[in-house]
Design a protein around this motif. Structure first.
Motif, short mmCIF file in Angstrom:
data_model
loop_
_atom_site.label_atom_id
_atom_site.label_comp_id
_atom_site.label_asym_id
_atom_site.label_seq_id
_atom_site.Cartn_x
_atom_site.Cartn_y
_atom_site.Cartn_z
N TYR B 48 -8.08 -13.36 24.26
CA TYR B 48 -9.32 -13.45 25.03
C TYR B 48 -9.92 -12.07 25.28
O TYR B 48 -11.12 -11.86 25.07
CB TYR B 48 -9.06 -14.17 26.36
CG TYR B 48 -10.25 -14.14 27.29
CD1 TYR B 48 -11.40 -14.87 27.00
CD2 TYR B 48 -10.24 -13.35 28.44
CE1 TYR B 48 -12.51 -14.83 27.83
CE2 TYR B 48 -11.35 -13.30 29.28
CZ TYR B 48 -12.48 -14.04 28.97
OH TYR B 48 -13.57 -13.98 29.78
N TYR B 49 -9.08 -11.11 25.71
CA TYR B 49 -9.62 -9.77 26.02
C TYR B 49 -9.98 -9.01 24.75
O TYR B 49 -10.86 -8.13 24.79
CB TYR B 49 -8.64 -8.99 26.90
CG TYR B 49 -8.54 -9.58 28.30
CD1 TYR B 49 -9.68 -9.71 29.10
CD2 TYR B 49 -7.33 -10.02 28.82
CE1 TYR B 49 -9.61 -10.26 30.37
CE2 TYR B 49 -7.25 -10.58 30.09
CZ TYR B 49 -8.40 -10.69 30.86
OH TYR B 49 -8.33 -11.24 32.11
N ARG B 52 -13.43 -10.48 24.37
CA ARG B 52 -14.35 -10.22 25.47
C ARG B 52 -14.57 -8.72 25.70
O ARG B 52 -15.70 -8.28 25.90
CB ARG B 52 -13.83 -10.85 26.75
CG ARG B 52 -14.67 -10.55 27.98
CD ARG B 52 -13.76 -10.65 29.19
NE ARG B 52 -14.42 -10.48 30.46
CZ ARG B 52 -14.50 -9.32 31.10
NH1 ARG B 52 -14.03 -8.22 30.54
NH2 ARG B 52 -15.04 -9.25 32.29
N ASN B 53 -13.47 -7.94 25.69
CA ASN B 53 -13.60 -6.51 26.02
C ASN B 53 -13.92 -5.65 24.81
O ASN B 53 -14.47 -4.57 24.96
CB ASN B 53 -12.30 -5.98 26.64
CG ASN B 53 -12.02 -6.58 28.00
OD1 ASN B 53 -12.84 -7.33 28.52
ND2 ASN B 53 -10.87 -6.27 28.56
N ARG B 57 -13.46 -10.76 17.38
CA ARG B 57 -13.36 -12.22 17.49
C ARG B 57 -12.64 -12.86 16.32
O ARG B 57 -12.34 -14.05 16.37
CB ARG B 57 -14.77 -12.81 17.60
CG ARG B 57 -15.49 -12.31 18.84
CD ARG B 57 -16.89 -12.86 18.93
NE ARG B 57 -17.49 -12.49 20.22
CZ ARG B 57 -18.36 -13.25 20.86
NH1 ARG B 57 -18.74 -14.39 20.34
NH2 ARG B 57 -18.85 -12.86 22.02
N GLU B 105 -14.16 -16.22 35.98
CA GLU B 105 -14.23 -15.54 34.68
C GLU B 105 -14.05 -16.52 33.52
O GLU B 105 -14.77 -16.46 32.53
CB GLU B 105 -13.14 -14.45 34.66
CG GLU B 105 -12.81 -13.86 33.30
CD GLU B 105 -13.79 -12.79 32.87
OE1 GLU B 105 -14.42 -12.19 33.76
OE2 GLU B 105 -13.92 -12.57 31.65
N LEU B 197 -14.88 -18.01 22.19
CA LEU B 197 -15.35 -16.74 21.62
C LEU B 197 -14.98 -16.61 20.14
O LEU B 197 -15.17 -15.56 19.54
CB LEU B 197 -14.77 -15.56 22.41
CG LEU B 197 -15.27 -15.43 23.86
CD1 LEU B 197 -14.52 -14.31 24.59
CD2 LEU B 197 -16.78 -15.16 23.89
#
Lengths: 94, 416
Positions: B48-49, B52-53, B57, B105, B197
Protein backbone atom coordinates in the motif's frame (compact mmCIF):
# COMPACT_ATOMS: atom_id res chain seq x y z
CA UNK A 1 2.95 -31.84 25.70
CA UNK A 2 6.23 -33.28 24.47
CA UNK A 3 7.74 -36.31 26.13
CA UNK A 4 11.52 -36.02 26.27
CA UNK A 5 13.80 -38.86 27.29
CA UNK A 6 16.56 -37.68 29.57
CA UNK A 7 19.57 -39.99 28.99
CA UNK A 8 19.87 -40.37 32.78
CA UNK A 9 16.27 -40.30 34.03
CA UNK A 10 14.20 -41.64 31.14
CA UNK A 11 10.99 -40.19 29.67
CA UNK A 12 9.65 -37.10 31.44
CA UNK A 13 7.21 -34.28 30.65
CA UNK A 14 8.43 -31.31 28.65
CA UNK A 15 8.01 -28.90 31.56
CA UNK A 16 10.82 -30.57 33.49
CA UNK A 17 13.23 -29.40 30.79
CA UNK A 18 14.61 -26.17 29.36
CA UNK A 19 15.81 -25.75 25.78
CA UNK A 20 19.00 -23.75 25.23
CA UNK A 21 18.91 -23.55 21.44
CA UNK A 22 21.17 -24.82 18.70
CA UNK A 23 23.89 -27.24 19.74
CA UNK A 24 27.24 -28.19 18.10
CA UNK A 25 28.21 -24.50 17.75
CA UNK A 26 31.97 -24.11 17.91
CA UNK A 27 33.25 -20.87 19.40
CA UNK A 28 35.79 -19.16 17.16
CA UNK A 29 39.04 -17.77 18.51
CA UNK A 30 39.51 -14.14 19.59
CA UNK A 31 41.31 -13.29 16.32
CA UNK A 32 38.17 -13.52 14.16
CA UNK A 33 36.51 -10.54 12.48
CA UNK A 34 33.48 -8.73 13.92
CA UNK A 35 31.36 -10.33 11.20
CA UNK A 36 32.52 -13.82 12.14
CA UNK A 37 31.96 -13.11 15.84
CA UNK A 38 28.48 -11.73 15.12
CA UNK A 39 27.63 -14.86 13.14
CA UNK A 40 28.81 -17.02 16.05
CA UNK A 41 26.82 -15.06 18.64
CA UNK A 42 23.55 -14.40 16.84
CA UNK A 43 23.06 -16.03 13.44
CA UNK A 44 21.32 -19.41 13.35
CA UNK A 45 20.06 -21.76 10.64
CA UNK A 46 16.63 -21.83 12.35
CA UNK A 47 15.55 -24.77 10.15
CA UNK A 48 11.98 -25.74 9.36
CA UNK A 49 12.55 -29.45 9.89
CA UNK A 50 15.30 -31.25 11.78
CA UNK A 51 16.99 -29.08 14.41
CA UNK A 52 19.82 -30.20 16.67
CA UNK A 53 19.50 -28.50 20.02
CA UNK A 54 20.64 -28.78 23.61
CA UNK A 55 18.29 -29.31 26.49
CA UNK A 56 18.78 -29.41 30.25
CA UNK A 57 16.80 -31.50 32.69
CA UNK A 58 16.39 -28.46 34.95
CA UNK A 59 13.75 -29.85 37.30
CA UNK A 60 15.37 -33.28 37.43
CA UNK A 61 18.98 -34.40 37.37
CA UNK A 62 20.25 -31.06 36.03
CA UNK A 63 22.22 -32.68 33.20
CA UNK A 64 22.63 -31.31 29.68
CA UNK A 65 22.03 -33.43 26.59
CA UNK A 66 21.46 -33.12 22.84
CA UNK A 67 18.23 -33.64 20.96
CA UNK A 68 17.51 -33.90 17.24
CA UNK A 69 13.91 -32.76 16.84
CA UNK A 70 11.60 -31.85 13.97
CA UNK A 71 10.49 -28.23 14.45
CA UNK A 72 7.28 -28.77 12.48
CA UNK A 73 5.99 -32.00 14.05
CA UNK A 74 7.96 -31.71 17.34
CA UNK A 75 8.89 -35.39 16.87
CA UNK A 76 12.05 -36.26 18.79
CA UNK A 77 14.33 -38.11 16.35
CA UNK A 78 17.37 -38.72 18.56
CA UNK A 79 18.59 -38.03 22.08
CA UNK A 80 22.33 -38.24 22.76
CA UNK A 81 24.81 -37.15 25.39
CA UNK A 82 26.92 -34.02 25.05
CA UNK A 83 30.08 -36.02 24.35
CA UNK A 84 28.54 -38.46 21.86
CA UNK A 85 29.01 -37.93 18.12
CA UNK A 86 25.75 -36.75 16.50
CA UNK A 87 23.82 -39.74 15.12
CA UNK A 88 22.33 -39.52 11.64
CA UNK A 89 18.58 -38.90 11.56
CA UNK A 90 16.16 -39.13 8.63
CA UNK A 91 15.04 -35.95 6.92
CA UNK A 92 18.00 -33.76 7.77
CA UNK A 93 18.90 -31.34 4.98
CA UNK A 94 22.41 -30.40 3.92
CA UNK B 1 -16.44 1.45 -4.05
CA UNK B 2 -16.21 3.95 -1.22
CA UNK B 3 -17.59 2.62 2.05
CA UNK B 4 -19.89 5.07 3.82
CA UNK B 5 -23.20 5.25 5.67
CA UNK B 6 -24.84 6.07 2.36
CA UNK B 7 -23.24 3.02 0.68
CA UNK B 8 -24.46 0.88 3.57
CA UNK B 9 -27.99 2.19 3.14
CA UNK B 10 -27.86 1.62 -0.60
CA UNK B 11 -26.53 -1.92 -0.01
CA UNK B 12 -29.26 -2.62 2.51
CA UNK B 13 -31.92 -1.61 0.00
CA UNK B 14 -30.47 -3.32 -3.07
CA UNK B 15 -29.37 -6.60 -1.47
CA UNK B 16 -26.06 -8.35 -0.81
CA UNK B 17 -25.23 -8.82 -4.51
CA UNK B 18 -24.69 -5.08 -4.85
CA UNK B 19 -21.38 -5.33 -2.95
CA UNK B 20 -18.28 -5.90 -5.04
CA UNK B 21 -15.30 -7.96 -3.76
CA UNK B 22 -12.92 -5.86 -1.66
CA UNK B 23 -9.96 -6.97 -3.80
CA UNK B 24 -9.35 -8.84 -7.05
CA UNK B 25 -7.81 -12.31 -7.37
CA UNK B 26 -5.72 -11.73 -10.48
CA UNK B 27 -3.47 -14.14 -12.37
CA UNK B 28 0.24 -13.46 -11.82
CA UNK B 29 1.86 -11.21 -14.42
CA UNK B 30 5.25 -12.35 -15.73
CA UNK B 31 7.00 -9.33 -14.21
CA UNK B 32 6.50 -6.68 -11.54
CA UNK B 33 8.55 -3.70 -10.46
CA UNK B 34 8.41 -4.88 -6.83
CA UNK B 35 7.38 -8.19 -5.27
CA UNK B 36 6.53 -8.38 -1.57
CA UNK B 37 6.59 -11.88 -0.06
CA UNK B 38 3.94 -12.36 2.61
CA UNK B 39 0.37 -11.01 2.59
CA UNK B 40 0.12 -10.41 6.30
CA UNK B 41 -0.28 -6.94 7.73
CA UNK B 42 3.35 -5.94 7.14
CA UNK B 43 3.45 -7.18 3.52
CA UNK B 44 0.11 -5.60 2.58
CA UNK B 45 1.04 -2.33 4.28
CA UNK B 46 4.33 -2.36 2.35
CA UNK B 47 2.46 -2.73 -0.94
CA UNK B 48 0.00 0.00 0.00
CA UNK B 49 2.72 2.51 0.95
CA UNK B 50 4.76 1.61 -2.17
CA UNK B 51 1.77 2.74 -4.23
CA UNK B 52 0.61 5.61 -2.03
CA UNK B 53 3.92 7.16 -0.89
CA UNK B 54 6.16 6.31 -3.82
CA UNK B 55 3.82 5.92 -6.81
CA UNK B 56 5.02 2.36 -7.45
CA UNK B 57 1.86 0.50 -8.42
CA UNK B 58 3.29 -2.37 -10.45
CA UNK B 59 3.54 -4.47 -7.29
CA UNK B 60 2.58 -8.02 -6.35
CA UNK B 61 2.12 -9.40 -2.85
CA UNK B 62 2.75 -13.15 -2.78
CA UNK B 63 1.12 -15.28 -0.13
CA UNK B 64 1.68 -19.00 0.46
CA UNK B 65 -1.67 -19.46 2.21
CA UNK B 66 -4.45 -16.94 2.52
CA UNK B 67 -4.32 -13.23 3.18
CA UNK B 68 -3.86 -12.39 6.85
CA UNK B 69 -3.83 -16.07 7.84
CA UNK B 70 -0.51 -16.05 9.68
CA UNK B 71 0.37 -13.94 12.69
CA UNK B 72 -1.93 -11.11 11.58
CA UNK B 73 -4.87 -13.40 12.32
CA UNK B 74 -3.32 -14.95 15.43
CA UNK B 75 -2.20 -12.07 17.65
CA UNK B 76 -3.98 -10.48 20.60
CA UNK B 77 -4.62 -7.23 18.64
CA UNK B 78 -2.95 -4.83 21.05
CA UNK B 79 -1.37 -1.60 19.87
CA UNK B 80 0.88 0.60 22.03
CA UNK B 81 4.16 2.49 21.96
CA UNK B 82 5.44 2.03 25.50
CA UNK B 83 9.07 1.42 24.67
CA UNK B 84 12.12 2.71 26.45
CA UNK B 85 14.91 3.60 24.04
CA UNK B 86 14.53 6.70 21.84
CA UNK B 87 14.97 4.67 18.63
CA UNK B 88 12.14 2.31 19.57
CA UNK B 89 9.97 5.12 20.89
CA UNK B 90 10.19 6.94 17.54
CA UNK B 91 9.45 3.77 15.56
CA UNK B 92 6.50 2.51 17.59
CA UNK B 93 5.01 5.95 18.16
CA UNK B 94 5.04 6.59 14.41
CA UNK B 95 3.19 3.29 14.04
CA UNK B 96 0.59 4.15 16.69
CA UNK B 97 0.01 7.55 15.04
CA UNK B 98 -0.57 5.87 11.70
CA UNK B 99 -3.01 3.52 13.43
CA UNK B 100 -4.86 6.53 14.83
CA UNK B 101 -5.69 7.77 11.34
CA UNK B 102 -5.84 4.42 9.56
CA UNK B 103 -9.61 3.95 9.42
CA UNK B 104 -10.02 7.21 7.52
CA UNK B 105 -6.87 6.67 5.46
CA UNK B 106 -7.97 3.23 4.23
CA UNK B 107 -11.73 3.92 4.20
CA UNK B 108 -12.02 0.71 6.22
CA UNK B 109 -13.03 0.54 9.86
CA UNK B 110 -10.13 -1.04 11.72
CA UNK B 111 -12.10 -0.64 14.97
CA UNK B 112 -9.25 1.04 16.82
CA UNK B 113 -10.21 1.25 20.46
CA UNK B 114 -7.80 3.33 22.53
CA UNK B 115 -8.93 1.85 25.80
CA UNK B 116 -5.52 2.18 27.43
CA UNK B 117 -3.06 -0.40 28.69
CA UNK B 118 -2.27 -0.85 32.37
CA UNK B 119 0.95 -2.47 33.50
CA UNK B 120 0.77 -3.89 37.00
CA UNK B 121 3.47 -3.49 39.62
CA UNK B 122 3.58 -6.40 42.08
CA UNK B 123 6.61 -5.36 44.13
CA UNK B 124 8.60 -2.38 45.29
CA UNK B 125 11.08 -3.17 42.49
CA UNK B 126 8.30 -3.22 39.88
CA UNK B 127 7.22 0.24 41.11
CA UNK B 128 10.75 1.61 40.76
CA UNK B 129 11.28 0.05 37.34
CA UNK B 130 7.92 1.34 36.12
CA UNK B 131 8.58 4.90 37.22
CA UNK B 132 11.80 4.78 35.26
CA UNK B 133 9.99 3.28 32.29
CA UNK B 134 7.09 5.76 32.35
CA UNK B 135 9.49 8.67 32.77
CA UNK B 136 11.59 7.46 29.83
CA UNK B 137 8.44 7.36 27.71
CA UNK B 138 7.52 10.91 28.72
CA UNK B 139 11.04 12.07 27.93
CA UNK B 140 10.45 10.60 24.47
CA UNK B 141 7.22 12.56 24.14
CA UNK B 142 4.87 9.61 24.61
CA UNK B 143 1.95 9.60 27.03
CA UNK B 144 2.50 7.62 30.20
CA UNK B 145 0.97 8.00 33.61
CA UNK B 146 1.90 6.35 36.89
CA UNK B 147 -1.05 4.86 38.73
CA UNK B 148 -1.58 4.32 42.45
CA UNK B 149 -3.07 1.06 43.69
CA UNK B 150 -6.45 2.77 44.05
CA UNK B 151 -6.34 4.11 40.50
CA UNK B 152 -5.59 0.61 39.21
CA UNK B 153 -8.45 -0.73 41.34
CA UNK B 154 -10.86 1.82 39.90
CA UNK B 155 -9.84 0.99 36.32
CA UNK B 156 -10.04 -2.80 36.65
CA UNK B 157 -12.05 -3.76 39.74
CA UNK B 158 -12.05 -7.49 38.92
CA UNK B 159 -8.31 -7.65 39.65
CA UNK B 160 -7.25 -9.53 42.75
CA UNK B 161 -6.59 -6.49 44.92
CA UNK B 162 -6.24 -8.36 48.18
CA UNK B 163 -3.03 -7.56 50.09
CA UNK B 164 -2.87 -11.31 50.74
CA UNK B 165 -2.74 -12.10 46.99
CA UNK B 166 0.14 -14.22 45.72
CA UNK B 167 0.97 -11.26 43.44
CA UNK B 168 -0.27 -8.19 45.32
CA UNK B 169 -1.01 -5.14 43.20
CA UNK B 170 0.85 -2.09 44.44
CA UNK B 171 0.25 0.23 41.50
CA UNK B 172 1.31 0.45 37.91
CA UNK B 173 1.32 2.73 34.94
CA UNK B 174 -0.78 3.30 31.90
CA UNK B 175 -0.47 4.44 28.33
CA UNK B 176 -3.96 5.76 27.66
CA UNK B 177 -3.50 5.92 23.88
CA UNK B 178 -2.74 2.21 23.73
CA UNK B 179 -5.56 -0.17 22.97
CA UNK B 180 -6.79 -2.73 20.50
CA UNK B 181 -7.62 -2.81 16.79
CA UNK B 182 -9.48 -5.41 14.77
CA UNK B 183 -6.60 -7.49 13.41
CA UNK B 184 -8.36 -8.91 10.34
CA UNK B 185 -9.64 -5.46 9.42
CA UNK B 186 -6.08 -4.12 9.37
CA UNK B 187 -5.08 -6.78 6.83
CA UNK B 188 -8.30 -6.41 4.84
CA UNK B 189 -8.16 -2.62 4.88
CA UNK B 190 -4.58 -2.51 3.59
CA UNK B 191 -5.38 -5.24 1.02
CA UNK B 192 -8.40 -3.39 -0.31
CA UNK B 193 -6.63 -0.04 -0.45
CA UNK B 194 -3.53 -1.52 -2.10
CA UNK B 195 -5.67 -3.40 -4.63
CA UNK B 196 -7.51 -0.18 -5.48
CA UNK B 197 -4.14 1.42 -6.30
CA UNK B 198 -3.32 -1.44 -8.71
CA UNK B 199 -1.42 -3.88 -6.48
CA UNK B 200 -1.91 -7.59 -7.34
CA UNK B 201 -2.47 -9.80 -4.29
CA UNK B 202 -1.60 -13.38 -5.24
CA UNK B 203 -2.80 -15.90 -2.67
CA UNK B 204 -1.92 -19.61 -2.70
CA UNK B 205 1.35 -18.59 -4.34
CA UNK B 206 4.28 -20.08 -2.48
CA UNK B 207 7.81 -18.82 -3.09
CA UNK B 208 10.07 -21.83 -3.71
CA UNK B 209 13.26 -20.14 -4.84
CA UNK B 210 14.90 -16.97 -6.13
CA UNK B 211 16.34 -16.36 -9.59
CA UNK B 212 19.68 -14.54 -9.59
CA UNK B 213 21.77 -12.48 -12.00
CA UNK B 214 25.51 -12.79 -12.62
CA UNK B 215 26.28 -10.55 -9.60
CA UNK B 216 24.13 -12.64 -7.25
CA UNK B 217 21.29 -10.13 -7.13
CA UNK B 218 17.73 -11.40 -7.16
CA UNK B 219 15.82 -11.01 -10.42
CA UNK B 220 12.63 -12.81 -9.49
CA UNK B 221 11.04 -15.73 -7.71
CA UNK B 222 10.08 -19.31 -8.51
CA UNK B 223 6.60 -19.89 -7.17
CA UNK B 224 3.95 -22.60 -7.05
CA UNK B 225 2.21 -20.55 -9.76
CA UNK B 226 5.27 -20.26 -11.99
CA UNK B 227 8.25 -17.91 -12.23
CA UNK B 228 7.72 -14.16 -11.70
CA UNK B 229 10.40 -11.54 -12.44
CA UNK B 230 10.88 -8.44 -10.31
CA UNK B 231 13.27 -5.52 -10.00
CA UNK B 232 13.24 -5.55 -6.23
CA UNK B 233 11.91 -8.01 -3.68
CA UNK B 234 10.87 -7.46 -0.07
CA UNK B 235 10.39 -10.22 2.50
CA UNK B 236 7.74 -9.75 5.19
CA UNK B 237 7.28 -13.33 6.35
CA UNK B 238 7.67 -13.15 10.17
CA UNK B 239 8.36 -16.66 11.51
CA UNK B 240 9.23 -17.96 8.05
CA UNK B 241 11.89 -15.29 7.38
CA UNK B 242 14.72 -17.79 7.92
CA UNK B 243 13.19 -20.22 5.40
CA UNK B 244 13.15 -17.52 2.71
CA UNK B 245 16.61 -16.25 3.70
CA UNK B 246 17.94 -19.78 3.28
CA UNK B 247 16.41 -19.97 -0.23
CA UNK B 248 18.27 -16.75 -1.01
CA UNK B 249 21.53 -18.02 0.48
CA UNK B 250 21.95 -16.06 3.72
CA UNK B 251 21.07 -16.51 7.36
CA UNK B 252 19.40 -14.29 9.93
CA UNK B 253 19.79 -13.75 13.68
CA UNK B 254 16.27 -15.09 14.06
CA UNK B 255 14.80 -18.04 15.94
CA UNK B 256 11.21 -19.07 15.26
CA UNK B 257 9.03 -19.83 18.24
CA UNK B 258 5.34 -20.55 18.73
CA UNK B 259 3.58 -17.70 20.51
CA UNK B 260 0.34 -18.78 22.17
CA UNK B 261 -2.91 -16.99 22.71
CA UNK B 262 -6.41 -18.10 23.64
CA UNK B 263 -9.91 -16.79 24.18
CA UNK B 264 -12.65 -17.65 26.62
CA UNK B 265 -16.33 -17.88 25.79
CA UNK B 266 -17.91 -14.41 25.33
CA UNK B 267 -19.17 -12.72 28.44
CA UNK B 268 -20.70 -9.39 29.41
CA UNK B 269 -18.45 -6.31 29.39
CA UNK B 270 -16.14 -6.74 32.36
CA UNK B 271 -12.80 -5.24 31.40
CA UNK B 272 -12.56 -2.00 29.40
CA UNK B 273 -8.79 -1.68 29.33
CA UNK B 274 -5.83 -3.93 28.52
CA UNK B 275 -4.03 -5.37 31.56
CA UNK B 276 -0.46 -6.61 31.42
CA UNK B 277 1.28 -8.07 34.41
CA UNK B 278 4.95 -8.47 33.51
CA UNK B 279 5.58 -10.21 36.83
CA UNK B 280 3.20 -13.10 36.14
CA UNK B 281 3.13 -12.98 32.35
CA UNK B 282 -0.64 -12.42 32.20
CA UNK B 283 -1.84 -10.22 29.32
CA UNK B 284 -5.61 -9.78 29.19
CA UNK B 285 -8.14 -7.76 27.24
CA UNK B 286 -11.78 -8.22 26.33
CA UNK B 287 -12.69 -8.37 22.66
CA UNK B 288 -15.65 -6.49 21.20
CA UNK B 289 -17.42 -9.84 20.98
CA UNK B 290 -16.96 -10.27 24.73
CA UNK B 291 -14.27 -12.95 24.79
CA UNK B 292 -11.44 -12.57 27.25
CA UNK B 293 -8.34 -12.58 25.05
CA UNK B 294 -5.43 -14.13 26.90
CA UNK B 295 -1.88 -13.80 25.68
CA UNK B 296 0.78 -14.83 25.41
CA UNK B 297 4.09 -16.42 26.05
CA UNK B 298 6.55 -18.26 23.91
CA UNK B 299 7.09 -21.98 23.99
CA UNK B 300 10.81 -21.61 24.52
CA UNK B 301 12.02 -24.14 21.97
CA UNK B 302 12.26 -23.54 18.21
CA UNK B 303 9.03 -24.38 16.44
CA UNK B 304 7.24 -24.00 13.12
CA UNK B 305 4.10 -25.75 14.41
CA UNK B 306 1.23 -23.28 14.64
CA UNK B 307 0.03 -24.64 17.97
CA UNK B 308 1.28 -24.10 21.48
CA UNK B 309 2.22 -26.67 24.06
CA UNK B 310 -0.20 -27.57 26.80
CA UNK B 311 2.46 -27.02 29.44
CA UNK B 312 2.52 -23.32 28.60
CA UNK B 313 -1.25 -23.05 28.21
CA UNK B 314 -1.53 -24.14 31.84
CA UNK B 315 1.04 -21.53 32.84
CA UNK B 316 -0.77 -18.69 31.07
CA UNK B 317 -4.09 -19.68 32.64
CA UNK B 318 -2.53 -19.90 36.11
CA UNK B 319 -1.03 -16.40 35.68
CA UNK B 320 -4.31 -14.98 34.46
CA UNK B 321 -6.31 -16.51 37.33
CA UNK B 322 -3.75 -15.24 39.83
CA UNK B 323 -4.65 -11.67 38.93
CA UNK B 324 -8.30 -12.21 37.80
CA UNK B 325 -9.62 -14.99 40.08
CA UNK B 326 -13.23 -14.60 38.89
CA UNK B 327 -12.25 -15.68 35.38
CA UNK B 328 -11.94 -19.24 36.70
CA UNK B 329 -15.68 -19.62 35.92
CA UNK B 330 -15.14 -18.92 32.21
CA UNK B 331 -14.63 -21.76 29.78
CA UNK B 332 -11.81 -21.62 27.29
CA UNK B 333 -13.10 -21.55 23.74
CA UNK B 334 -10.05 -21.58 21.47
CA UNK B 335 -6.29 -21.78 21.82
CA UNK B 336 -3.77 -21.34 19.02
CA UNK B 337 -0.27 -20.13 18.19
CA UNK B 338 1.56 -18.11 15.57
CA UNK B 339 5.20 -18.57 14.57
CA UNK B 340 7.14 -15.48 15.56
CA UNK B 341 10.62 -14.34 14.52
CA UNK B 342 12.54 -13.60 17.68
CA UNK B 343 15.88 -11.79 17.64
CA UNK B 344 18.24 -11.33 20.57
CA UNK B 345 17.42 -7.68 21.22
CA UNK B 346 13.64 -7.93 20.61
CA UNK B 347 13.82 -5.20 17.98
CA UNK B 348 12.94 -5.49 14.31
CA UNK B 349 15.23 -5.63 11.28
CA UNK B 350 14.09 -3.40 8.38
CA UNK B 351 16.43 -2.87 5.48
CA UNK B 352 18.75 -4.43 2.92
CA UNK B 353 19.99 -8.04 3.07
CA UNK B 354 23.42 -9.32 1.95
CA UNK B 355 21.72 -10.18 -1.40
CA UNK B 356 21.43 -7.27 -3.88
CA UNK B 357 17.85 -6.13 -4.62
CA UNK B 358 16.49 -8.19 -1.72
CA UNK B 359 15.15 -6.39 1.36
CA UNK B 360 13.62 -7.65 4.58
CA UNK B 361 11.28 -6.64 7.37
CA UNK B 362 11.48 -9.17 10.20
CA UNK B 363 12.43 -9.67 13.83
CA UNK B 364 9.28 -8.18 15.33
CA UNK B 365 9.03 -11.31 17.42
CA UNK B 366 6.03 -11.27 19.71
CA UNK B 367 5.11 -7.66 18.90
CA UNK B 368 4.52 -7.44 15.17
CA UNK B 369 0.89 -6.35 15.06
CA UNK B 370 1.45 -2.92 16.56
CA UNK B 371 4.32 -2.39 14.11
CA UNK B 372 2.34 -3.10 10.93
CA UNK B 373 1.94 0.52 9.71
CA UNK B 374 5.53 1.55 10.36
CA UNK B 375 6.92 -1.79 9.15
CA UNK B 376 5.11 -1.32 5.84
CA UNK B 377 6.02 2.36 5.64
CA UNK B 378 9.76 1.79 6.15
CA UNK B 379 10.07 -1.38 4.03
CA UNK B 380 8.27 0.44 1.21
CA UNK B 381 10.73 3.32 1.60
CA UNK B 382 13.83 1.16 1.27
CA UNK B 383 12.27 -0.83 -1.62
CA UNK B 384 11.42 2.36 -3.48
CA UNK B 385 14.53 4.42 -2.82
CA UNK B 386 17.23 1.86 -2.01
CA UNK B 387 17.96 3.82 1.19
CA UNK B 388 16.78 2.96 4.67
CA UNK B 389 14.11 5.19 6.11
CA UNK B 390 15.35 7.49 8.85
CA UNK B 391 13.19 5.68 11.44
CA UNK B 392 14.61 2.31 10.40
CA UNK B 393 18.29 3.29 10.30
CA UNK B 394 19.07 1.95 13.80
CA UNK B 395 17.24 -1.29 12.96
CA UNK B 396 19.64 -2.76 10.41
CA UNK B 397 21.10 -6.25 10.16
CA UNK B 398 24.58 -4.76 10.73
CA UNK B 399 23.84 -4.18 14.39
CA UNK B 400 24.43 -7.87 15.03
CA UNK B 401 28.02 -7.41 13.81
CA UNK B 402 28.74 -4.01 15.32
CA UNK B 403 27.10 -4.87 18.64
CA UNK B 404 24.86 -1.81 18.60
CA UNK B 405 21.82 -3.75 19.77
CA UNK B 406 18.60 -2.03 20.84
CA UNK B 407 17.74 -4.34 23.66
CA UNK B 408 14.13 -3.62 24.50
CA UNK B 409 13.76 -6.98 26.27
CA UNK B 410 16.32 -5.86 28.81
CA UNK B 411 15.27 -2.20 28.83
CA UNK B 412 11.52 -2.43 29.08
CA UNK B 413 11.63 -5.70 30.97
CA UNK B 414 9.10 -7.43 28.74
CA UNK B 415 9.76 -9.27 25.53
CA UNK B 416 7.53 -6.89 23.62
Amino acid sequence: MMLLSCPWCGPRDENEFACAGTTHIVRPGPEVSDAEWGRYLFFRANPKGVHRERWRHVYGCGQWFNVARDTVTHQVLAVYRMTEPPPAVPGEGP
Amino acid sequence: MKYSALALLRGALSGPDSWSPAWRSPEPKPEYEVIVIGAGGHGLATAYYLARNHGIRNVAVLERGWLGGGNTGRNTTIVRSNYLFPESARLYEFSLRLYESLTRELNFNIMLSQRGLILLAHSRHDLDAMSRWANAMRMNGIDAELLSRDEVAAAAPLLNLSPEARFPILGGFTQRRAGTARHDAVAWGYARAADALGVDILQNCEVRGFTRDAHGGVTGVETSRGPIRAGRIGIAAAGHSSVLARLAGFSLPVTSYALQAMVTEPTKPALDTVVLSPGTGAYVSQSDKGEMVLGASLDLFPSYAQRGSFALTQGILASTLAIFPSFSRLRLMRQWAGIVDVVHDSSPIIGPTPVPNLFINCGWGTGGFKGIPVGGWTLAHVLATGRSHELAEPFQLERFYTGRLIDEAAAAGIAH
